[in-house]
Write a protein that holds these residues in place. Structure first.
Motif, PDB file in Angstrom:
ATOM      1  N   GLU A  51      49.676  33.145  -3.014  1.00 44.41           N
ATOM      2  CA  GLU A  51      48.246  32.954  -2.778  1.00 44.41           C
ATOM      3  C   GLU A  51      47.452  34.065  -3.456  1.00 44.41           C
ATOM      4  N   ILE A  52      46.466  33.660  -4.272  1.00 41.93           N
ATOM      5  CA  ILE A  52      45.585  34.614  -4.930  1.00 41.93           C
ATOM      6  C   ILE A  52      44.209  34.411  -4.290  1.00 41.93           C
ATOM      7  N   ASP A  53      43.788  35.407  -3.515  1.00 40.70           N
ATOM      8  CA  ASP A  53      42.552  35.249  -2.754  1.00 40.70           C
ATOM      9  C   ASP A  53      41.849  36.587  -2.576  1.00 40.70           C
ATOM     10  N   LEU A  54      40.831  36.598  -1.733  1.00 42.79           N
ATOM     11  CA  LEU A  54      40.027  37.797  -1.513  1.00 42.79           C
ATOM     12  C   LEU A  54      40.872  38.991  -1.073  1.00 42.79           C
TER      13      LEU A  54
ATOM     14  N   ASP B  32      41.592  30.928  -4.532  1.00 37.90           N
ATOM     15  CA  ASP B  32      40.237  30.778  -4.010  1.00 37.90           C
ATOM     16  C   ASP B  32      39.223  31.316  -5.011  1.00 37.90           C
ATOM     17  N   SER B  33      37.972  31.390  -4.593  1.00 38.83           N
ATOM     18  CA  SER B  33      36.912  31.813  -5.512  1.00 38.83           C
ATOM     19  C   SER B  33      37.107  33.242  -6.009  1.00 38.83           C
ATOM     20  N   ALA B  34      37.705  34.104  -5.202  1.00 36.53           N
ATOM     21  CA  ALA B  34      37.987  35.471  -5.667  1.00 36.53           C
ATOM     22  C   ALA B  34      39.002  35.453  -6.802  1.00 36.53           C
ATOM     23  N   GLY B  35      39.972  34.567  -6.722  1.00 34.95           N
ATOM     24  CA  GLY B  35      40.945  34.417  -7.799  1.00 34.95           C
ATOM     25  C   GLY B  35      40.313  33.864  -9.060  1.00 34.95           C
ATOM     26  N   VAL B  36      39.404  32.910  -8.899  1.00 31.03           N
ATOM     27  CA  VAL B  36      38.693  32.355 -10.053  1.00 31.03           C
ATOM     28  C   VAL B  36      37.830  33.436 -10.703  1.00 31.03           C
ATOM     29  N   ARG B  37      37.127  34.232  -9.891  1.00 30.66           N
ATOM     30  CA  ARG B  37      36.314  35.332 -10.435  1.00 30.66           C
ATOM     31  C   ARG B  37      37.192  36.342 -11.175  1.00 30.66           C
TER      32      ARG B  37
ATOM     33  N   ASP C 198      38.053  34.847 -14.489  1.00 37.76           N
ATOM     34  CA  ASP C 198      36.850  34.854 -15.316  1.00 37.76           C
ATOM     35  C   ASP C 198      36.593  36.251 -15.881  1.00 37.76           C
ATOM     36  N   PHE C 199      36.762  37.278 -15.064  1.00 39.33           N
ATOM     37  CA  PHE C 199      36.582  38.660 -15.521  1.00 39.33           C
ATOM     38  C   PHE C 199      37.594  39.004 -16.614  1.00 39.33           C
ATOM     39  N   ILE C 200      38.855  38.660 -16.396  1.00 37.18           N
ATOM     40  CA  ILE C 200      39.900  38.983 -17.377  1.00 37.18           C
ATOM     41  C   ILE C 200      39.634  38.262 -18.692  1.00 37.18           C
TER      42      ILE C 200
ATOM     43  N   THR D 195      41.964  23.796  -8.875  1.00 41.64           N
ATOM     44  CA  THR D 195      40.847  24.703  -8.583  1.00 41.64           C
ATOM     45  C   THR D 195      40.061  25.033  -9.845  1.00 41.64           C
ATOM     46  N   LEU D 196      40.755  25.355 -10.924  1.00 44.78           N
ATOM     47  CA  LEU D 196      40.062  25.713 -12.163  1.00 44.78           C
ATOM     48  C   LEU D 196      39.304  24.522 -12.735  1.00 44.78           C
ATOM     49  N   GLN D 197      39.853  23.332 -12.632  1.00 42.91           N
ATOM     50  CA  GLN D 197      39.137  22.149 -13.111  1.00 42.91           C
ATOM     51  C   GLN D 197      37.907  21.874 -12.241  1.00 42.91           C
ATOM     52  N   LEU D 198      38.040  22.020 -10.930  1.00 40.49           N
ATOM     53  CA  LEU D 198      36.892  21.811 -10.037  1.00 40.49           C
ATOM     54  C   LEU D 198      35.768  22.800 -10.319  1.00 40.49           C
ATOM     55  N   CYS D 199      36.143  23.995 -10.742  1.00 36.79           N
ATOM     56  CA  CYS D 199      35.148  25.030 -11.053  1.00 36.79           C
ATOM     57  C   CYS D 199      34.628  24.934 -12.487  1.00 36.79           C
ATOM     58  N   ALA D 200      35.064  23.915 -13.214  1.00 35.62           N
ATOM     59  CA  ALA D 200      34.688  23.737 -14.614  1.00 35.62           C
ATOM     60  C   ALA D 200      35.020  24.981 -15.441  1.00 35.62           C
TER      61      ALA D 200
END
Length: 114
Positions: A22-25, A56-61, A64-66, A90-95
């Protein structure tokens, strides 16, 4: 401490980052620091997300940062997300940038020309 979520290897000139679990906050910041420390001098980076069970969104952020940091430095990156699974969904849902997503390590290496 981050060894339970992230490990590293090489594939040609690319630094290969393996994420799992799990990659999360709760762990995204620690994982991010480990990735940045290891990829600072890399010519290219491949992040394997196929063993990620939750993103989760923290993982997506974090991703995105990297990606932004590597783009700024002119370094290519690919995210290996498999044919399906939590990370891909998750990545597809977040475009997330579809041009960076690939299904397996061989395709990622081929797309990077390495």
């Amino acid at each position: 401490m981050t060894e339970q979520w992230v490990s590293f290897s090489r594939r040609g000139v690319a630094e290969l980052v393996h994420l799992k679990g799990e990659i999360d906050l709760a762990n995204a910041n620690d994982i991010g620091r480990a990735i940045v420390a290891r990829t600072t001098t890399a010519d290219a980076v491949v992040i394997d997300l196929t063993a990620v069970s939750f993103l989760d969104s923290a993982g997506v952020r974090l991703l995105d940062f990297i990606v932004g940091d590597l783009d700024d430095r002119g370094k290519p990156i690919r995210l290996v997300v498999g044919e399906r699974g939590p990370a891909r969904m998750t990545l597809q849902l977040c475009a997330f940038r579809a041009d960076l997503l690939t299904t397996d390590l061989d395709k990622a290496a081929a797309e990077l020309g390495r």
